[in-house]
Design a protein around this motif. Structure first.
Motif, PDB file in Angstrom:
ATOM      1  N   LYS A   1       0.837  -1.201   0.000  1.00  0.00           N
ATOM      2  CA  LYS A   1       0.000   0.000   0.000  1.00  0.00           C
ATOM      3  C   LYS A   1       0.877   1.259   0.000  1.00  0.00           C
ATOM      4  N   GLY A   2       0.576   2.185  -0.924  1.00  0.00           N
ATOM      5  CA  GLY A   2       1.301   3.447  -0.995  1.00  0.00           C
ATOM      6  C   GLY A   2       2.512   3.433  -1.899  1.00  0.00           C
ATOM      7  N   PHE A   3       2.948   2.249  -2.328  1.00  0.00           N
ATOM      8  CA  PHE A   3       4.174   2.165  -3.142  1.00  0.00           C
ATOM      9  C   PHE A   3       3.995   2.889  -4.479  1.00  0.00           C
ATOM     10  N   SER A   4       2.939   2.532  -5.212  1.00  0.00           N
ATOM     11  CA  SER A   4       2.755   3.105  -6.553  1.00  0.00           C
ATOM     12  C   SER A   4       2.549   4.611  -6.504  1.00  0.00           C
ATOM     13  N   GLU A   5       1.933   5.120  -5.435  1.00  0.00           N
ATOM     14  CA  GLU A   5       1.723   6.567  -5.309  1.00  0.00           C
ATOM     15  C   GLU A   5       3.044   7.315  -5.115  1.00  0.00           C
TER      16      GLU A   5
ATOM     17  N   HIS B   1       2.879   8.216   3.288  1.00  0.00           N
ATOM     18  CA  HIS B   1       3.394   9.314   2.479  1.00  0.00           C
ATOM     19  C   HIS B   1       2.390  10.459   2.431  1.00  0.00           C
ATOM     20  N   LYS B   2       2.837  11.589   1.925  1.00  0.00           N
ATOM     21  CA  LYS B   2       1.957  12.723   1.655  1.00  0.00           C
ATOM     22  C   LYS B   2       2.199  13.163   0.228  1.00  0.00           C
TER      23      LYS B   2
ATOM     24  N   LEU C   1      13.344   9.387   4.211  1.00  0.00           N
ATOM     25  CA  LEU C   1      13.014  10.486   3.296  1.00  0.00           C
ATOM     26  C   LEU C   1      12.931  10.007   1.852  1.00  0.00           C
ATOM     27  N   ALA C   2      13.620   8.906   1.568  1.00  0.00           N
ATOM     28  CA  ALA C   2      13.621   8.371   0.198  1.00  0.00           C
ATOM     29  C   ALA C   2      13.857   6.871   0.255  1.00  0.00           C
TER      30      ALA C   2
END
Length: 301
Positions: A121-125, A205-206, A224-225
C-alpha cells in the motif's frame, strides 16, 4: 491521415521515439509516430542528468522535443495505441486500438517497459517521486538523507554501492529473509549499511513524498527516500509478434546499432537496455533513426 503507407513507423513517441523521428525527419523520410500519450514517468516531478534540461519536468522536455520534430513535415503523428504487428511481403503492418492499419518498410520500437509494482500500500503513489529507481536520475536530490533500499540479493549489493556514495544513512529492507553471501554481508557491515528483514505492509506518504515505512509487525521507520528496483515487462506484445528475441532480463535484444534479431526492426530506449534514463533513450533513438535511414538510402542508391 490520407496515406496509410510509410517508410518508417515508430511505435512510441517519448524521448527515444522522438529522437529517432528527428533523425529521420531531417533525412526527408516519410515517418509515422504512433503514441498513446501515457509516459511511464508521468508521475516524476523533475528529470535530471540530461545535459541542457537538468531539473525540467518530463512533460516540458517532451513538449519541446515534439515541437521541434513537428517542424519536419515528412513526420506524422497519431495519438493512438499500437496493439498488433505483423510481417508482410513488403514490410510490416501495424494495427492500432482504433482498428486502423498502417504499413511501413521499417519499424522502430520505442515502446518502453512497464514496471510491476509490489503489493505494498502506498508504493505506486510514491513511485517516481520519493520511491526512486535510479541514483543517477534522482539520487543527488536525496544526498545525505536517511534512505531505504527495498531489494534483496545480488542486484541489491550493486545498488547499495551506488547509493552509499550519496548517503551514509542507508538501510536495506529485504522484505523477508535476506539473500546475501558472507563476503557481501561483510562488505555491507564495513560500510555501516543496516539490514532489516521485516516484511513491509505500507508506505506512509503525503502526495507521494515518503514519510514512514510500516512493517507487518506494526513497527515503523522514518525515511526520506527509498530505492525500489522493480521487475518489469515489455509494454506491448508487438516485439514478440514480430519475432524479436528478448534477453534473459526481458529486454528486446538489440545490437550497438539498435538492430533487433528481426531484419528491418530496430529498438531503442528502455525496452532494449537496462540503462534507464532520458539521455540514453535520446542517444539510442538517434542511432536507430540514423541506421534506418542508412539502410533505406543504401537500398535506393
Amino acid at each position: 491521415m490520407e496515406n496509410q503507407a510509410f517508410e518508417v513507423i515508430i511505435i512510441g513517441g517519448s524521448y527515444a521515439g522522438l529522437s529517432a523521428a528527428l533523425s529521420l525527419g531531417r533525412s526527408l523520410r516519410k515517418v509515422l509516430v504512433i503514441d498513446s500519450g501515457k509516459a511511464c514517468n508521468q508521475q516524476t516531478p523533475h528529470s535530471h542528468n540530461f545535459l541542457t534540461q537538468d531539473g525540467k519536468t518530463p512533460k516540458e522536455i517532451s513538449l519541446i522535443a515534439k515541437q521541434q520534430v513537428t517542424q519536419y513535415n515528412t513526420v506524422s503523428f497519431l495519438n493512438d495505441l499500437a496493439v498488433h504487428g505483423q510481417k508482410t511481403p513488403i514490410g510490416f503492418d501495424i494495427q492500432t486500438q482504433s482498428d486502423r492499419v498502417f504499413s511501413a518498410k521499417k519499424i522502430i520500437l520505442a515502446t518502453g517497459i512497464k514496471d510491476i509494482m509490489p503489493n505494498i500500500k502506498g508504493f505506486s503513489e510514491c513511485w517516481g517521486i520519493s520511491m526512486i529507481h535510479c541514483p543517477y536520475c534522482h539520487g543527488y536530490e536525496y544526498k545525505k538523507a536517511k534512505t531505504a533500499l527495498l531489494a534483496n540479493g545480488e542486484r541489491t549489493y550493486h545498488m547499495a554501492s551506488l547509493i552509499n556514495n550519496l548517503t551514509k544513512d542507508l538501510t536495506i529492507l529485504t522484505n523477508g529473509p535476506m539473500d546475501f553471501n558472507e563476503q557481501q554481508l561483510k562488505k555491507l557491515k564495513t560500510n555501516s549499511i543496516e539490514i532489516n528483514e521485516k516484511e513491509i505492509s505500507e508506505i506512509e506518504h503525503k502526495n507521494g513524498h515518503l514519510h514512514k515505512i510500516v512493517f507487518k509487525d506494526g513497527s515503523k521507520e522514518r525515511f526520506l527516500a527509498a530505492y525500489g528496483p522493480l521487475p518489469f515487462e515489455q509494454q506491448t506484445s508487438i516485439p514478440l509478434e514480430l519475432g524479436c528475441e528478448l534477453t534473459e532480463d526481458g529486454h528486446i535484444k538489440a545490437d550497438y546499432l539498435q538492430q533487433t534479431t528481426v531484419q528491418d526492426v530496430f529498438a531503442c530506449g528502455d525496452n532494449s537496455s537496462p540503462m534507464r534514463s532520458i539521455a540514453h533513450a535520446v542517444a539510442t533513438g538517434n542511432i536507430a533513426g540514423a541506421m534506418v535511414n542508412k539502410v533505406l538510402s543504401e537500398k535506393q542508391f
